[in-house]
Design a protein around this motif. Sequence first.
Motif, PDB file in Angstrom:
ATOM      1  N   UNK A 211      43.556  30.560  48.445  1.00 15.93           N
ATOM      2  CA  UNK A 211      42.735  29.350  48.514  1.00 15.93           C
ATOM      3  C   UNK A 211      41.644  29.311  47.457  1.00 15.93           C
ATOM      4  N   UNK A 212      41.485  30.393  46.724  1.00 13.02           N
ATOM      5  CA  UNK A 212      40.446  30.439  45.694  1.00 13.02           C
ATOM      6  C   UNK A 212      40.863  31.424  44.612  1.00 13.02           C
ATOM      7  N   UNK A 213      41.519  30.895  43.588  1.00 17.99           N
ATOM      8  CA  UNK A 213      41.951  31.725  42.464  1.00 17.99           C
ATOM      9  C   UNK A 213      41.138  31.406  41.207  1.00 17.99           C
ATOM     10  N   UNK A 214      39.900  30.982  41.408  1.00 13.07           N
ATOM     11  CA  UNK A 214      39.072  30.633  40.250  1.00 13.07           C
ATOM     12  C   UNK A 214      38.817  31.834  39.346  1.00 13.07           C
ATOM     13  N   UNK A 215      38.990  33.045  39.855  1.00 11.13           N
ATOM     14  CA  UNK A 215      38.877  34.235  39.014  1.00 11.13           C
ATOM     15  C   UNK A 215      39.798  34.128  37.804  1.00 11.13           C
ATOM     16  N   UNK A 216      40.940  33.468  37.991  1.00 12.45           N
ATOM     17  CA  UNK A 216      41.939  33.375  36.928  1.00 12.45           C
ATOM     18  C   UNK A 216      41.592  32.316  35.878  1.00 12.45           C
ATOM     19  N   UNK A 217      40.483  31.623  36.062  1.00 10.44           N
ATOM     20  CA  UNK A 217      40.119  30.564  35.121  1.00 10.44           C
ATOM     21  C   UNK A 217      39.369  31.070  33.895  1.00 10.44           C
ATOM     22  N   UNK A 218      38.855  32.280  33.937  1.00 14.53           N
ATOM     23  CA  UNK A 218      38.168  32.875  32.778  1.00 14.53           C
ATOM     24  C   UNK A 218      37.700  34.293  33.077  1.00 14.53           C
ATOM     25  N   UNK A 219      37.369  34.544  34.337  1.00 17.21           N
ATOM     26  CA  UNK A 219      36.867  35.866  34.688  1.00 17.21           C
ATOM     27  C   UNK A 219      37.912  36.955  34.480  1.00 17.21           C
ATOM     28  N   UNK A 220      39.190  36.629  34.691  1.00 19.28           N
ATOM     29  CA  UNK A 220      40.208  37.664  34.554  1.00 19.28           C
ATOM     30  C   UNK A 220      40.261  38.197  33.129  1.00 19.28           C
ATOM     31  N   UNK A 221      40.275  37.311  32.138  1.00 17.80           N
ATOM     32  CA  UNK A 221      40.307  37.779  30.752  1.00 17.80           C
ATOM     33  C   UNK A 221      39.020  38.507  30.388  1.00 17.80           C
ATOM     34  N   UNK A 222      37.879  37.937  30.764  1.00 19.19           N
ATOM     35  CA  UNK A 222      36.592  38.566  30.435  1.00 19.19           C
ATOM     36  C   UNK A 222      36.534  39.987  30.960  1.00 19.19           C
ATOM     37  N   UNK A 223      36.836  40.155  32.232  1.00 17.52           N
ATOM     38  CA  UNK A 223      36.698  41.482  32.842  1.00 17.52           C
ATOM     39  C   UNK A 223      37.784  42.442  32.381  1.00 17.52           C
ATOM     40  N   UNK A 224      38.973  41.929  32.110  1.00 16.50           N
ATOM     41  CA  UNK A 224      40.027  42.789  31.575  1.00 16.50           C
ATOM     42  C   UNK A 224      39.618  43.356  30.223  1.00 16.50           C
ATOM     43  N   UNK A 225      39.122  42.507  29.345  1.00 18.48           N
ATOM     44  CA  UNK A 225      38.743  42.961  28.012  1.00 18.48           C
ATOM     45  C   UNK A 225      37.499  43.847  28.023  1.00 18.48           C
ATOM     46  N   UNK A 226      36.616  43.628  28.996  1.00 16.24           N
ATOM     47  CA  UNK A 226      35.382  44.419  29.079  1.00 16.24           C
ATOM     48  C   UNK A 226      35.563  45.686  29.909  1.00 16.24           C
ATOM     49  N   UNK A 227      36.707  45.830  30.566  1.00 12.86           N
ATOM     50  CA  UNK A 227      36.931  47.017  31.387  1.00 12.86           C
ATOM     51  C   UNK A 227      36.108  47.008  32.661  1.00 12.86           C
ATOM     52  N   UNK A 228      36.055  45.857  33.335  1.00 13.44           N
ATOM     53  CA  UNK A 228      35.308  45.704  34.583  1.00 13.44           C
ATOM     54  C   UNK A 228      36.294  45.302  35.679  1.00 13.44           C
ATOM     55  N   UNK A 229      36.240  45.967  36.822  1.00 13.90           N
ATOM     56  CA  UNK A 229      37.241  45.783  37.876  1.00 13.90           C
ATOM     57  C   UNK A 229      36.851  44.688  38.864  1.00 13.90           C
ATOM     58  N   UNK A 230      37.851  44.018  39.418  1.00  5.48           N
ATOM     59  CA  UNK A 230      37.644  43.020  40.474  1.00  5.48           C
ATOM     60  C   UNK A 230      37.797  43.654  41.843  1.00  5.48           C
ATOM     61  N   UNK A 231      36.781  43.473  42.678  1.00  3.86           N
ATOM     62  CA  UNK A 231      36.865  43.754  44.105  1.00  3.86           C
ATOM     63  C   UNK A 231      37.021  42.400  44.788  1.00  3.86           C
ATOM     64  N   UNK A 232      38.191  42.130  45.324  1.00  2.00           N
ATOM     65  CA  UNK A 232      38.521  40.806  45.850  1.00  2.00           C
ATOM     66  C   UNK A 232      38.073  40.679  47.296  1.00  2.00           C
ATOM     67  N   UNK A 233      37.162  39.730  47.545  1.00  4.42           N
ATOM     68  CA  UNK A 233      36.752  39.527  48.942  1.00  4.42           C
ATOM     69  C   UNK A 233      37.337  38.234  49.506  1.00  4.42           C
ATOM     70  N   UNK A 234      37.375  38.165  50.828  1.00  5.19           N
ATOM     71  CA  UNK A 234      37.960  37.044  51.578  1.00  5.19           C
ATOM     72  C   UNK A 234      39.417  36.786  51.190  1.00  5.19           C
ATOM     73  N   UNK A 235      40.273  37.807  51.175  1.00  5.82           N
ATOM     74  CA  UNK A 235      41.679  37.604  50.803  1.00  5.82           C
ATOM     75  C   UNK A 235      42.440  36.757  51.810  1.00  5.82           C
TER      76      UNK A 235
END
Length: 353
Positions: A211-235
Amino acid sequence: MNLISLGQSDLKVTPICLGTMTFGEQVSQQTSHAILDRSLERGVNFVDTAEMYAVPTRKETAGATETIIGNWFESHPGVRNRVVLASKVAGPTRATPWIREGTGMTAADIIASCEGSLKRLKTDVIDLYQIHWPERHVPAFGLTYYEPRKETTTTPILEQLLALAQLVKAGKVRYIGLSNETPYGVHEFVKFAEQLGLPRVVSVQNPYSLLNRTWENAMDESCHRLGVSLLAYSPLGYGLLSGKYDQSGTTGPDAPAEARLTMFESMRKQRWGRKESWETGKLYNQLARDNGLTPTQMALAFCYTKWQVASTILGVTTVAQLDEDIDIWGTQLSPEVLKEIDAIRKQHRDPAQ
């Protein structure tokens, strides 16, 4: 479950994390301790909490969750060394005036909050200390757009990072992270860390679900390239993706009486209580059933298997729920199901963003 490293750190955690925000409100201390015991038995070594918990936040229960966890550590000698413990410092101006009033979050605020958390948790160190939400005005918690005219920031990111660095240097915090952040915020924290030799954020805790994949709108690339991990809440989208609200909604005659969206009107007024969140959740839930899965299986398997997610945070109220959620680990979704999931998102986007 194999242990993974968070970001560029040597912090080894399981890809499932036990979220604890229900402890002290929906869940008693006795049941909370049983859930913590079972989580460790099942191999989950990662526990996340916050100074503002329990949720929904109230002055009377702020800090209750950390106290319950601290009591568990105290009553179980040696268990603290088996757990990677994460907590969070509350940001300003978000219905928590008993923690922090008005705007701004100074270095003194951050240090005082950490000291309070350490005392309640009955530990000498927090393994991962996170800023719960930005001090800045950001599109989070149901807000869709950034609006400069609403900006009230008074504490520079560098000041916040220097305070966190002071805690790391003192040995009270091992690593630092963010939560409910944007690409700008992550880049700023990393930039200052690299320029000035300060601690580098290892993770960002943001909402991520069907219901909320906004992470994939820009955060995924930013954090992948910066080496920062996602802790996904409210799955599970506050239960909307479990199927339990499909028939009666959150207030109908057959709504689950002890579920959070049924119990707490304040939560129904948030992003999870939107009509479109419920309606879209039902579409995903039916897709799961049509493919021989439970809604919970499909929703969690989606998070468990996405490359963007380092660890998925589970919020439960019973040991049985915990076991059900952990048992789903290893479930793979077919290419056909994933294609149908993307088709629903293309039409309905992110109703609970």
